[in-house]
Design a protein around this motif. Structure first.
Motif, mmCIF file in Angstrom:
data_model
loop_
_atom_site.group_PDB
_atom_site.id
_atom_site.type_symbol
_atom_site.label_atom_id
_atom_site.label_comp_id
_atom_site.label_asym_id
_atom_site.label_seq_id
_atom_site.Cartn_x
_atom_site.Cartn_y
_atom_site.Cartn_z
ATOM 1 N N ALA A 196 0.821 -1.204 0.000
ATOM 2 C CA ALA A 196 0.000 0.000 0.000
ATOM 3 C C ALA A 196 0.858 1.257 0.000
ATOM 4 O O ALA A 196 0.337 2.367 -0.118
ATOM 5 C CB ALA A 196 -0.922 0.007 1.225
ATOM 6 N N SER A 197 2.175 1.104 0.134
ATOM 7 C CA SER A 197 3.077 2.257 0.197
ATOM 8 C C SER A 197 4.484 1.807 -0.157
ATOM 9 O O SER A 197 4.710 0.640 -0.519
ATOM 10 C CB SER A 197 3.061 2.869 1.607
ATOM 11 N N GLN A 198 5.443 2.726 -0.024
ATOM 12 C CA GLN A 198 6.848 2.399 -0.275
ATOM 13 C C GLN A 198 7.437 1.517 0.826
ATOM 14 O O GLN A 198 8.510 0.938 0.642
ATOM 15 C CB GLN A 198 7.687 3.678 -0.392
ATOM 16 N N ARG A 199 6.749 1.398 1.954
ATOM 17 C CA ARG A 199 7.249 0.587 3.063
ATOM 18 C C ARG A 199 6.968 -0.886 2.773
ATOM 19 O O ARG A 199 6.045 -1.499 3.311
ATOM 20 C CB ARG A 199 6.589 1.009 4.371
ATOM 21 N N THR A 200 7.777 -1.438 1.903
ATOM 22 C CA THR A 200 7.582 -2.816 1.484
ATOM 23 C C THR A 200 8.938 -3.451 1.201
ATOM 24 O O THR A 200 9.976 -2.796 1.294
ATOM 25 C CB THR A 200 6.653 -2.893 0.249
ATOM 26 N N ALA A 201 8.923 -4.711 0.845
ATOM 27 C CA ALA A 201 10.162 -5.450 0.603
ATOM 28 C C ALA A 201 9.847 -6.632 -0.305
ATOM 29 O O ALA A 201 8.705 -6.823 -0.746
ATOM 30 C CB ALA A 201 10.757 -5.929 1.933
ATOM 31 N N ALA A 202 10.869 -7.417 -0.587
ATOM 32 C CA ALA A 202 10.700 -8.682 -1.296
ATOM 33 C C ALA A 202 11.393 -9.755 -0.474
ATOM 34 O O ALA A 202 12.326 -9.470 0.278
ATOM 35 C CB ALA A 202 11.297 -8.615 -2.695
ATOM 36 N N LEU A 203 10.936 -10.975 -0.601
ATOM 37 C CA LEU A 203 11.548 -12.104 0.104
ATOM 38 C C LEU A 203 12.105 -13.085 -0.912
ATOM 39 O O LEU A 203 11.399 -13.521 -1.823
ATOM 40 C CB LEU A 203 10.509 -12.814 0.977
ATOM 41 N N LEU A 204 13.379 -13.423 -0.757
ATOM 42 C CA LEU A 204 13.987 -14.506 -1.526
ATOM 43 C C LEU A 204 14.162 -15.670 -0.559
ATOM 44 O O LEU A 204 14.978 -15.602 0.362
ATOM 45 C CB LEU A 204 15.332 -14.074 -2.112
ATOM 46 N N ALA A 205 13.374 -16.707 -0.739
ATOM 47 C CA ALA A 205 13.297 -17.788 0.241
ATOM 48 C C ALA A 205 14.161 -18.983 -0.140
ATOM 49 O O ALA A 205 14.381 -19.263 -1.322
ATOM 50 C CB ALA A 205 11.839 -18.241 0.389
ATOM 51 N N ASN A 206 14.644 -19.690 0.887
ATOM 52 C CA ASN A 206 15.388 -20.942 0.693
ATOM 53 C C ASN A 206 16.484 -20.788 -0.362
ATOM 54 O O ASN A 206 16.543 -21.521 -1.357
ATOM 55 C CB ASN A 206 14.428 -22.069 0.283
ATOM 56 N N VAL A 207 17.358 -19.813 -0.146
ATOM 57 C CA VAL A 207 18.369 -19.465 -1.138
ATOM 58 C C VAL A 207 19.246 -20.675 -1.470
ATOM 59 O O VAL A 207 19.850 -21.275 -0.582
ATOM 60 C CB VAL A 207 19.243 -18.299 -0.642
ATOM 61 N N SER A 208 19.269 -21.025 -2.745
ATOM 62 C CA SER A 208 20.053 -22.170 -3.233
ATOM 63 C C SER A 208 19.754 -23.453 -2.457
ATOM 64 O O SER A 208 20.623 -24.298 -2.272
ATOM 65 C CB SER A 208 21.560 -21.852 -3.169
ATOM 66 N N GLY A 209 18.515 -23.576 -1.984
ATOM 67 C CA GLY A 209 18.112 -24.779 -1.283
ATOM 68 C C GLY A 209 18.558 -24.853 0.161
ATOM 69 O O GLY A 209 18.489 -25.922 0.781
ATOM 70 N N THR A 210 18.990 -23.734 0.731
ATOM 71 C CA THR A 210 19.447 -23.706 2.120
ATOM 72 C C THR A 210 18.359 -23.143 3.025
ATOM 73 O O THR A 210 17.243 -22.836 2.592
ATOM 74 C CB THR A 210 20.713 -22.840 2.252
ATOM 75 N N ASP A 211 18.694 -22.978 4.312
ATOM 76 C CA ASP A 211 17.757 -22.396 5.273
ATOM 77 C C ASP A 211 17.809 -20.870 5.279
ATOM 78 O O ASP A 211 17.122 -20.227 6.081
ATOM 79 C CB ASP A 211 18.077 -22.899 6.688
ATOM 80 N N LEU A 212 18.619 -20.289 4.393
ATOM 81 C CA LEU A 212 18.779 -18.837 4.347
ATOM 82 C C LEU A 212 17.623 -18.189 3.594
ATOM 83 O O LEU A 212 17.272 -18.611 2.494
ATOM 84 C CB LEU A 212 20.101 -18.479 3.670
ATOM 85 N N HIS A 213 17.055 -17.160 4.199
ATOM 86 C CA HIS A 213 16.014 -16.349 3.579
ATOM 87 C C HIS A 213 16.493 -14.897 3.592
ATOM 88 O O HIS A 213 17.050 -14.436 4.594
ATOM 89 C CB HIS A 213 14.688 -16.454 4.342
ATOM 90 N N LEU A 214 16.265 -14.185 2.500
ATOM 91 C CA LEU A 214 16.709 -12.798 2.395
ATOM 92 C C LEU A 214 15.509 -11.877 2.231
ATOM 93 O O LEU A 214 14.724 -12.034 1.286
ATOM 94 C CB LEU A 214 17.655 -12.617 1.200
ATOM 95 N N VAL A 215 15.369 -10.941 3.159
ATOM 96 C CA VAL A 215 14.382 -9.876 3.009
ATOM 97 C C VAL A 215 15.106 -8.704 2.349
ATOM 98 O O VAL A 215 16.092 -8.192 2.888
ATOM 99 C CB VAL A 215 13.799 -9.453 4.366
ATOM 100 N N GLU A 216 14.639 -8.308 1.158
ATOM 101 C CA GLU A 216 15.319 -7.291 0.363
ATOM 102 C C GLU A 216 14.602 -5.951 0.511
ATOM 103 O O GLU A 216 13.415 -5.839 0.198
ATOM 104 C CB GLU A 216 15.319 -7.691 -1.122
#
Length: 258
Positions: A196-216
């Motif tokens: 609804a505004s600029q206060r947002t992000a994207a999620l890259l989940a399970n990076v390369s099949g690992t437990d790492l998640h990145l909130v961008e």
């Protein structure tokens, strides 16, 4: 993947998002191939429905690190397509080191001065100097205009003015470890929300099949958030994910870094 609040977008909602995203791409592409360049924001078509903020984020901050009103429609239209699946499990640094194996590369040797003329270039460093036919300068526009590298003769004013007009964008990764795939997402799944505004992000989940998640986080909001420090960034990531996947997210995070 697209989320509408705490649920996945329904088929009709996802179709609406994707069709409007295609419309926005086409409008920017048409503007970018016109006779006069303009800000990409001005090229966006009307009637993007309630996906307007999401599309502006996806094409601007997420793709370019800047809001669309600071991005050239011509540049965006001519930008090469990016493959979001192009990841290296060990990291790009390891990939580059592997590809560069055997090359006569000198690391940790910052250049302090370039003395250039039609015959070639003298490159001066803290470990001595060398003569070359060509030098590729990859420093940021901010560092270039700040005079951190001495050029002799000085760079033409039009080059420095052009660099000064290319201010850096902002793009930060907030890394979270969540073992066991608690969000039930695919490997390298890219998630946007109906914002609804600029206060947002994207999620890259399970990076390369690992437990790492990145909130961008990126653009104006990302820059302001990162200026508040790592604690504020981690707080936002937890709050944002909880709004999309429920409060159970907080107990699933075993480690975070920003």
């Amino acid at each position: 993947t697209a989320r509408v609040g705490p649920r996945n977008a329904r088929d009709a909602e996802l179709e609406n998002f994707l069709s409007n995203l295609v419309r926005a791409h086409r409008a920017i592409d048409e503007a970018g191939h016109g006779k006069t360049d303009m800000a990409a924001a001005r090229a966006l078509p009307a009637g993007l429905d309630n996906w307007q903020a999401t599309i502006e984020f996806a094409l601007g901050p997420y793709l370019c690190g800047k809001q669309l009103d600071h991005v050239s429609a011509e540049d965006l239209a001519h930008a090469g397509a990016r493959d979001i699946a192009a990841f290296c499990r060990q990291g790009y640094g390891e990939l580059l080191a592997k590809l560069a194996a055997g090359l006569p590369a000198q690391l940790s040797t910052p250049v302090t001065k370039l003395d250039w003329d039609r015959r070639g270039i003298d490159v001066y460093t803290g470990k001595g100097h060398l003569r070359a036919r060509t030098a590729i300068v990859t420093m940021s526009t901010n560092a270039l205009t700040a005079g951190r590298l001495d050029f002799k003769p000085e760079l033409p004013k039009r080059h420095l003015d052009a660099a000064g007009n290319l201010a850096l964008g902002s793009f930060d990764h907030i890394g979270l470890l969540m073992p066991g795939n608690p969000l039930d997402l695919r490997r390298d799944d890219l998630v946007f929300e109906r914002a609804a505004s600029q206060r947002t992000a994207a999620l890259l989940a399970n990076v390369s099949g690992t437990d790492l998640h990145l909130v961008e986080v990126a653009g104006d909001f990302g820059r302001a958030l990162s200026a508040q420090g790592a604690s504020a960034m981690l707080d936002f990531a937890r709050e944002w994910l909880a709004s999309l996947f429920g409060s159970r997210v907080n107990s699933a995070i075993t480690h975070g870094h920003a």
